[in-house]
Design a protein around this motif. Structure first.
Motif, mmCIF file in Angstrom:
data_model
loop_
_atom_site.group_PDB
_atom_site.id
_atom_site.type_symbol
_atom_site.label_atom_id
_atom_site.label_comp_id
_atom_site.label_asym_id
_atom_site.label_seq_id
_atom_site.Cartn_x
_atom_site.Cartn_y
_atom_site.Cartn_z
ATOM 1 N N SER A 1 38.080 -60.238 70.447
ATOM 2 C CA SER A 1 38.538 -61.740 69.969
ATOM 3 C C SER A 1 39.416 -62.329 69.667
ATOM 4 N N ALA A 2 40.892 -63.471 70.022
ATOM 5 C CA ALA A 2 41.572 -63.399 69.265
ATOM 6 C C ALA A 2 40.477 -65.148 69.151
ATOM 7 N N GLY A 3 40.523 -65.477 67.682
ATOM 8 C CA GLY A 3 39.868 -66.525 67.164
ATOM 9 C C GLY A 3 39.669 -67.185 66.191
ATOM 10 N N HIS A 4 40.227 -68.319 64.395
ATOM 11 C CA HIS A 4 40.419 -67.230 63.210
ATOM 12 C C HIS A 4 39.604 -69.573 63.268
ATOM 13 N N PRO B 1 45.021 -72.599 64.847
ATOM 14 C CA PRO B 1 44.799 -73.476 66.046
ATOM 15 C C PRO B 1 44.238 -72.306 67.211
ATOM 16 N N ASP B 2 43.408 -73.047 67.766
ATOM 17 C CA ASP B 2 43.108 -72.294 69.102
ATOM 18 C C ASP B 2 43.810 -71.886 69.989
ATOM 19 N N HIS B 3 44.766 -72.693 70.297
ATOM 20 C CA HIS B 3 46.510 -72.607 71.189
ATOM 21 C C HIS B 3 47.064 -71.257 70.825
ATOM 22 N N SER C 1 23.618 -64.517 78.743
ATOM 23 C CA SER C 1 24.043 -64.870 76.935
ATOM 24 C C SER C 1 25.293 -64.850 77.769
ATOM 25 N N LEU C 2 25.844 -65.310 76.565
ATOM 26 C CA LEU C 2 27.219 -64.686 76.523
ATOM 27 C C LEU C 2 27.723 -63.796 76.425
ATOM 28 N N GLY C 3 26.739 -62.977 74.827
ATOM 29 C CA GLY C 3 26.594 -61.628 74.904
ATOM 30 C C GLY C 3 27.122 -61.091 75.436
ATOM 31 N N ILE C 4 26.404 -60.729 76.825
ATOM 32 C CA ILE C 4 26.198 -59.663 77.472
ATOM 33 C C ILE C 4 27.206 -60.121 78.464
ATOM 34 N N ILE D 1 33.382 -61.087 77.268
ATOM 35 C CA ILE D 1 33.706 -62.276 77.554
ATOM 36 C C ILE D 1 33.829 -63.443 76.036
ATOM 37 N N HIS D 2 33.160 -63.384 75.387
ATOM 38 C CA HIS D 2 32.452 -64.224 74.180
ATOM 39 C C HIS D 2 33.746 -64.049 73.368
ATOM 40 N N GLY D 3 33.428 -64.974 72.564
ATOM 41 C CA GLY D 3 34.871 -65.208 71.037
ATOM 42 C C GLY D 3 34.449 -65.143 70.434
ATOM 43 N N SER D 4 35.017 -65.192 69.052
ATOM 44 C CA SER D 4 34.816 -64.907 67.584
ATOM 45 C C SER D 4 33.618 -64.972 67.417
ATOM 46 N N ALA D 5 32.401 -66.392 67.542
ATOM 47 C CA ALA D 5 31.666 -66.296 67.144
ATOM 48 C C ALA D 5 31.652 -65.937 65.823
ATOM 49 N N PHE D 6 32.172 -66.964 64.875
ATOM 50 C CA PHE D 6 32.483 -67.075 63.492
ATOM 51 C C PHE D 6 30.417 -66.849 63.030
ATOM 52 N N ASP D 7 29.976 -68.181 63.161
ATOM 53 C CA ASP D 7 28.688 -68.163 63.270
ATOM 54 C C ASP D 7 27.663 -66.901 63.061
ATOM 55 N N ILE D 8 28.111 -65.790 63.253
ATOM 56 C CA ILE D 8 26.877 -65.306 63.171
ATOM 57 C C ILE D 8 28.127 -63.592 62.508
ATOM 58 N N MET D 9 29.079 -64.235 62.043
ATOM 59 C CA MET D 9 30.288 -62.988 61.464
ATOM 60 C C MET D 9 29.314 -61.960 60.804
ATOM 61 N N ILE E 1 24.535 -59.118 63.966
ATOM 62 C CA ILE E 1 23.205 -59.328 64.948
ATOM 63 C C ILE E 1 24.239 -59.437 65.924
ATOM 64 N N ALA E 2 26.218 -59.219 66.144
ATOM 65 C CA ALA E 2 26.488 -59.159 67.415
ATOM 66 C C ALA E 2 26.165 -58.348 68.178
ATOM 67 N N ASN E 3 25.364 -59.427 69.391
ATOM 68 C CA ASN E 3 24.831 -58.222 70.786
ATOM 69 C C ASN E 3 26.442 -57.617 71.521
ATOM 70 N N PRO E 4 26.464 -56.085 71.125
ATOM 71 C CA PRO E 4 26.964 -55.380 71.651
ATOM 72 C C PRO E 4 27.450 -54.589 73.261
HETATM 73 P P1 ATP Z 1 36.653 -68.195 70.018
HETATM 74 O O1 ATP Z 1 36.862 -70.021 69.719
HETATM 75 O O2 ATP Z 1 36.652 -67.609 69.236
HETATM 76 O O3 ATP Z 1 36.140 -68.848 71.960
HETATM 77 P P2 ATP Z 1 33.503 -69.647 69.780
HETATM 78 O O4 ATP Z 1 32.253 -69.279 68.764
HETATM 79 O O5 ATP Z 1 34.135 -70.905 69.618
HETATM 80 O O6 ATP Z 1 34.294 -68.387 69.666
HETATM 81 P P3 ATP Z 1 32.041 -67.650 71.699
HETATM 82 O O7 ATP Z 1 32.339 -66.842 70.347
HETATM 83 O O8 ATP Z 1 32.387 -67.644 72.799
HETATM 84 O O9 ATP Z 1 33.012 -69.027 70.872
HETATM 85 O O10 ATP Z 1 30.816 -68.231 71.012
HETATM 86 C C1 ATP Z 1 29.689 -69.142 71.330
HETATM 87 C C2 ATP Z 1 27.889 -69.079 70.565
HETATM 88 O O11 ATP Z 1 27.680 -68.134 71.550
HETATM 89 C C3 ATP Z 1 28.954 -68.482 69.223
HETATM 90 O O12 ATP Z 1 29.043 -69.703 68.031
HETATM 91 C C4 ATP Z 1 27.072 -67.527 69.295
HETATM 92 O O13 ATP Z 1 26.715 -68.463 68.309
HETATM 93 C C5 ATP Z 1 26.956 -67.241 70.179
HETATM 94 N N1 ATP Z 1 27.383 -65.381 70.950
HETATM 95 C C6 ATP Z 1 28.925 -65.520 71.219
HETATM 96 N N2 ATP Z 1 28.674 -64.314 71.539
HETATM 97 C C7 ATP Z 1 27.760 -62.994 70.899
HETATM 98 C C8 ATP Z 1 27.483 -61.732 70.728
HETATM 99 N N3 ATP Z 1 28.049 -60.987 71.319
HETATM 100 N N4 ATP Z 1 25.859 -61.799 70.612
HETATM 101 C C9 ATP Z 1 25.316 -63.099 69.661
HETATM 102 N N5 ATP Z 1 25.466 -64.113 69.823
HETATM 103 C C10 ATP Z 1 27.059 -64.546 70.319
#
Ligand code: ATP
Length: 358
Positions: free
Chosen positions: A75-78, A82-84, A258-261, A280-288, A292-295
């Protein structure tokens, strides 16, 4: 023995965790098949690279990966960038020049996964959303002037070409034709957007007779969002513009559990350039870094990569392994309401591959 050269680009956030898991699973699968191997080249492009070098990938980055058989992307996002910048500097900087114009996003309710929808059972949500991935609202055409002044003006111009629409429409009809129900919904907003979206509708009408065994209908995007919730069983294959399908496919991913699937393939169907596969999901920094990221989204994307490489038996074996694991609640990560970690799910999928007969 065949050796597939794969460019692995973990990117940012949980990208590195899920891509590491994907590489492990793919190597285990290659061992099980014993008819091919993978050669992974790792590229450390993304947000951290940007902080050191002022760009998301090196100037000759695309040359470094253009001869690979496929790209596995995290994923790309930090949070500090900025996201763009992260999006245009890496993901779109690969998708657009490699002409990966067909973005394919399956959404299926896997065994053991609960949908927030109460009106469907197992196997009753099985969609593929085809997203136009090269032009439209994300063509990058526009500009911004007089910044900070009251007359500041910004435009994002949607750009649609006949050839761009024709190729995605043919791709979508062909995909619908290959699926058991042979059903396609063409999504637009041709009531309010009266130029390009009307052209979409017209081109759909023109191409449909080439696929006379496919039943198809048209929907406005807002009505389609409602239909996905109220009448999910009526949907099979969907084709929509870059923006519309972007939004609909996130909704689809959420409805499928789930977005994680959810997986994605960014295809260059003609094979002139490598295609790219990513969750499809992004960087999900909240769980980095919590492990516990769903693979599963990465594993399913890897199965799509195997299909693309022509390794259909291996793709089937991987999908079967994934489904065996999702069916068992003890392997659900927290996003699915469980307490398994990434490592546990990965090991379970590897065990299922090793022990499988199909
Ligand atoms: P970005 O800006 O890179 O799109 P984001 O954090 O805004 O990232 P997502 O990464 O798409 O958006 O995720 C949204 C939420 O869904 C996350 O905060 C996370 O809690 C949950 N999530 C996304 N992907 C996973 C995953 N693979 N496993 C578990 N939870 C996930």
């Amino acid at each position: 023995m065949k050796a597939y050269k794969i460019a692995a680009i973990p990117g940012d956030g949980i990208g590195s965790e899920v891509i590491a898991a994907g590489v492990e699973v793919l190597n285990a699968l290659a061992l099980r098949e014993s008819s091919f191997v993978f050669r992974f080249d790792q590229f450390d492009w993304g947000g951290e690279y940007y902080k050191q070098h002022g760009r998301m990938m090196p100037e000759d980055g695309r040359d470094q990966i253009k001869d690979h058989d496929a790209i596995l992307f995290g994923s790309a996002g930090h949070p500090d960038i900025p996201d763009h910048i992260t999006l245009w500097g890496l993901r779109l900087a690969i998708c657009q020049p490699f002409d990966q114009y067909a973005n394919v996003r399956p959404a299926r309710l896997l065994p053991g996964i609960k949908s927030p929808l109460s009106n469907i059972d197992d196997g009753e949500l099985d969609w593929v959303i085809v997203r136009e991935n090269s032009e439209g609202e994300y063509a990058g055409v526009g500009g911004r002037v007089h910044q900070g002044l009251p007359l500041e003006t910004a435009t994002d111009v949607s750009l649609f070409t006949r050839s761009g629409i024709e190729r995605i429409m043919r791709f979508a009809f062909k995909l619908a034709q290959s699926r058991p129900r042979k059903l396609l919904t063409v999504v637009t907003k041709s009531n309010a957007q009266r130029h390009a979206m009307v052209m979409w509708d017209e081109i759909a009408e023109q191409i449909a007779p080439e696929f006379s065994d496919v039943s198809w209908d048209k929907m406005l995007v807002d009505a389609m969002a409602a239909r996905m919730v109220t009448s999910p069983k009526s949907i099979d294959t969907v084709v929509a513009t870059n923006l519309h399908a972007d939004i609909l496919s996130d909704l689809a991913a959420a409805l499928a559990g789930s977005l994680g699937i959810a997986p994605t393939a960014n295809l260059n169907p003609e094979g002139e350039f490598p295609s790219m596969f990513e969750p499809i999901h992004g960087s999900a920094f909240d769980i980095m870094d919590k492990g516990i990221a769903n693979p599963i989204g990465t594993f399913w994307s890897s199965a799509m990569m195997l299909e693309h490489l022509g390794e259909t038996v291996a793709a089937r074996r991987l999908m079967n392994a994934i489904e065996r694991v999702t069916a068992d609640q003890q392997f659900h990560t927290p996003d699915l309401g469980g307490n398994a970690d990434t490592e546990r799910v990965t090991q379970a999928v590897i065990d299922a591959i090793r022990g499988s007969n199909n």
